[in-house]
Design a protein around this motif. Structure first.
Motif, mmCIF file in Angstrom:
data_model
loop_
_atom_site.group_PDB
_atom_site.id
_atom_site.type_symbol
_atom_site.label_atom_id
_atom_site.label_comp_id
_atom_site.label_asym_id
_atom_site.label_seq_id
_atom_site.Cartn_x
_atom_site.Cartn_y
_atom_site.Cartn_z
ATOM 1 N N VAL A 1 0.828 -1.198 0.000
ATOM 2 C CA VAL A 1 0.000 0.000 0.000
ATOM 3 C C VAL A 1 0.870 1.259 0.000
ATOM 4 C CG1 VAL A 1 -0.168 0.070 2.531
ATOM 5 C CG2 VAL A 1 -1.929 1.190 1.142
ATOM 6 N N VAL B 1 0.539 -4.485 3.871
ATOM 7 C CA VAL B 1 -0.754 -4.465 4.567
ATOM 8 C C VAL B 1 -0.859 -5.653 5.511
ATOM 9 C CG1 VAL B 1 -3.261 -4.559 4.284
ATOM 10 C CG2 VAL B 1 -1.864 -3.273 2.662
ATOM 11 N N LYS B 2 -1.284 -5.368 6.761
ATOM 12 C CA LYS B 2 -1.558 -6.426 7.734
ATOM 13 C C LYS B 2 -3.049 -6.745 7.791
ATOM 14 C CE LYS B 2 0.395 -6.121 11.775
ATOM 15 N NZ LYS B 2 0.868 -5.546 13.053
ATOM 16 N N PHE C 1 -3.118 0.673 -3.769
ATOM 17 C CA PHE C 1 -2.702 -0.675 -3.439
ATOM 18 C C PHE C 1 -1.983 -1.332 -4.617
ATOM 19 C CE2 PHE C 1 -4.728 -1.004 0.611
ATOM 20 C CZ PHE C 1 -5.812 -0.153 0.538
ATOM 21 N N THR D 1 -0.599 -1.549 8.917
ATOM 22 C CA THR D 1 0.507 -1.842 8.017
ATOM 23 C C THR D 1 1.772 -2.185 8.794
ATOM 24 O OG1 THR D 1 1.200 0.486 7.898
ATOM 25 C CG2 THR D 1 -0.414 -0.275 6.267
ATOM 26 N N ASP E 1 0.424 4.911 1.328
ATOM 27 C CA ASP E 1 -0.346 5.876 2.096
ATOM 28 C C ASP E 1 -0.016 7.253 1.526
ATOM 29 O OD1 ASP E 1 -1.044 6.335 5.622
ATOM 30 O OD2 ASP E 1 -1.399 7.682 3.943
ATOM 31 N N LEU F 1 -6.515 1.211 8.494
ATOM 32 C CA LEU F 1 -5.595 0.288 7.850
ATOM 33 C C LEU F 1 -4.412 0.000 8.763
ATOM 34 C CD1 LEU F 1 -5.073 -1.167 5.116
ATOM 35 C CD2 LEU F 1 -3.608 0.760 4.513
#
Length: 452
Positions: A23, A34-35, A84, A45, A25, A43
């Protein structure tokens, strides 16, 4: 099965099933991994390093912008603040570096890379979905498909003397489309380069030379643990573990024959076919909870290393029973499985209840019913030739120590025969009684006539 076919199956076994979701940001202007999404829709991360591999969120390689990603966006509070990208795990470090460089120092070449790797989505549709959705939707709402029906080379299935209709009728086509092997064993028969071959095999789908083909995983007499597997030599301990539990219990470094690259993977045995299979560690995703128990980071790491881990206080969702048992990751089933046996499982095995019957997998409920002496109805059993399906009744024959089959329910048949015998007996009894009565009447009538 020919050695060439087996070799082809093995080469394709290491093919990745998913990519890492990266991702950008827009506020931070930095590429991260990304988690997931927290309960508030924010979100989560982490740094895109392989040391954080266990925490990464993964998306279906074949359909990165499909149902799973749409559901993910619906949970996100502000999806328009992010861009993304998907990245193969193998080249993640290089791709992250190039993406970050393209963002920091825009160039035509960098913009092309961003465009190529970006996971696209309809912003208007996403906003509408966010307004209409009253509760979060998980990625479990619908199965994720790895292959499309229209992309399959059905001629590869016909070469095995099987048909698409057969897979659809017994419910196996859906499983194959999701990237798994068939549940049961099929009887295959075909002519391969002038060599006529017959045998039993499980089926799966694989990408091969730009096509999606049906692959046959032949049943072997025993697993081949004497020869090297992708350059890995099995130790005595490896062999003992594989033969005992079906899992090797540690990570092996395998060599991908197609390009010479090294892959860290877990190794298991397909218990239906005795085929040795592997699954890359970097593709394994272990959930935070199992059986209602939250797994610690240490437990998840040990499971990722292929070890058997004792989990205490799990709950049986059907009975509510609390139990303890070891878990281990199966490279064949691509999920956590129980290893070692509970007392109940041991009783079932001791009584001779197998996991499958004529290629049809029996679930725990069915095996419990068989153990208790019940008769179960099994649908869509495939004949040995793999050309027809049939259904019927199965029960455990204690005297013979095996499962028996009949098209008629054995207990109902007995009771019906008893009823028929009783009816015949009653009819015969009634006939005899009538005959005696009639005889007596005739005699009485005769005597009366004599009196006159």
């Amino acid at each position: 099965m020919s050695g060439q076919n087996i070799k082809e199956n093995q080469d394709l076994a290491l093919e990745p099933l998913s990519d890492i979701l990266l991702v950008l940001d827009k506020k931070k202007n930095r590429i991260e991994a990304v988690k997931g999404v927290d309960d508030s829709g924010n979100l989560s991360t982490t740094e895109p390093k392989k040391s954080n591999l266990l925490e990464f969120m993964r998306i279906d390689k074949g359909d990165p912008a499909g149902n799973f990603f749409s559901n993910f966006l619906r949970r996100l509070k502000d999806p328009l603040s992010f861009r993304f990208f998907n990245s193969p795990i193998k080249n993640m470090d290089e791709i992250v570096r190039k993406l970050q460089a393209a963002i920091d120092h825009p160039t035509p070449e960098g913009n092309k890379l961003l465009e190529a790797l970006e996971v696209k989505y309809d912003q208007k549709k996403s906003k509408q979905n966010n307004m209409e959705t009253t509760q979060p939707t998980t990625n479990d709402s619908k199965p994720t498909y790895r292959y499309k029906v229209d992309d399959i080379d059905w001629g590869s299935l016909e070469k095995l003397n099987l048909s698409r209709e057969l897979l659809e009728k017994n419910g196996q086509l859906d499983k194959l489309l999701r990237g798994y092997k068939s549940d049961g064993i099929y009887r295959i028969e075909g002519n391969f380069d002038g060599v006529v071959m017959k045998g039993d095999a499980r089926l799966s789908l694989r990408n091969a030379q730009g096509k999606v083909v049906v692959m046959a995983h032949g049943v072997r007499h025993e697993p081949d643990l004497k020869n090297q597997f992708y350059g890995h030599t099995f130790s005595m301990e490896d062999r003992e573990n594989l033969l005992k539990s079906g899992n090797m219990g540690r990570v092996a470094e395998l060599t991908n024959y197609s390009d010479g690259s090294k892959v860290k993977a877990l190794i298991s045995i397909d218990k239906m076919t005795n085929e040795v299979v592997s699954f890359p560690v970097e593709l394994i995703k272990i959930n935070d909870k199992f059986g209602g128990v939250k797994l610690t980071k240490e437990q998840k790491n040990e499971l990722l290393e292929g070890k058997a881990v004792l989990i205490e206080g799990m709950t049986n969702t059907k009975t509510g029973e609390i139990f303890n048992q070891h878990l281990q990751y199966s490279a064949d089933l691509k999920k956590l499985v129980f290893v070692g046996q509970s007392e109940r499982q041991q009783q079932v095995q001791d009584q001779g209840i197998p996991d499958t019957f004529r290629g049809k997998v029996l679930d725990e409920k069915e095996k419990d019913l068989l153990k208790d002496g019940e008769v179960i109805y099994v649908k869509d059993i495939v004949n040995k030739e793999g050309t027809k399906q049939y259904s019927g009744y199965v029960w455990y024959n204690k005297e013979a120590g095996k499962l028996d089959f009949d098209f008629d329910h054995p207990k109902q048949e007995k009771s019906q025969k008893m009823e028929e015998k009783q009816e015949v007996s009653q009819k015969q009894g009634a006939t005899s009684k009538n005959a005696v009565t009639n005889g007596a009447t005739k005699k009485e009538s005769t005597r009366k006539q004599k009196l006159h």
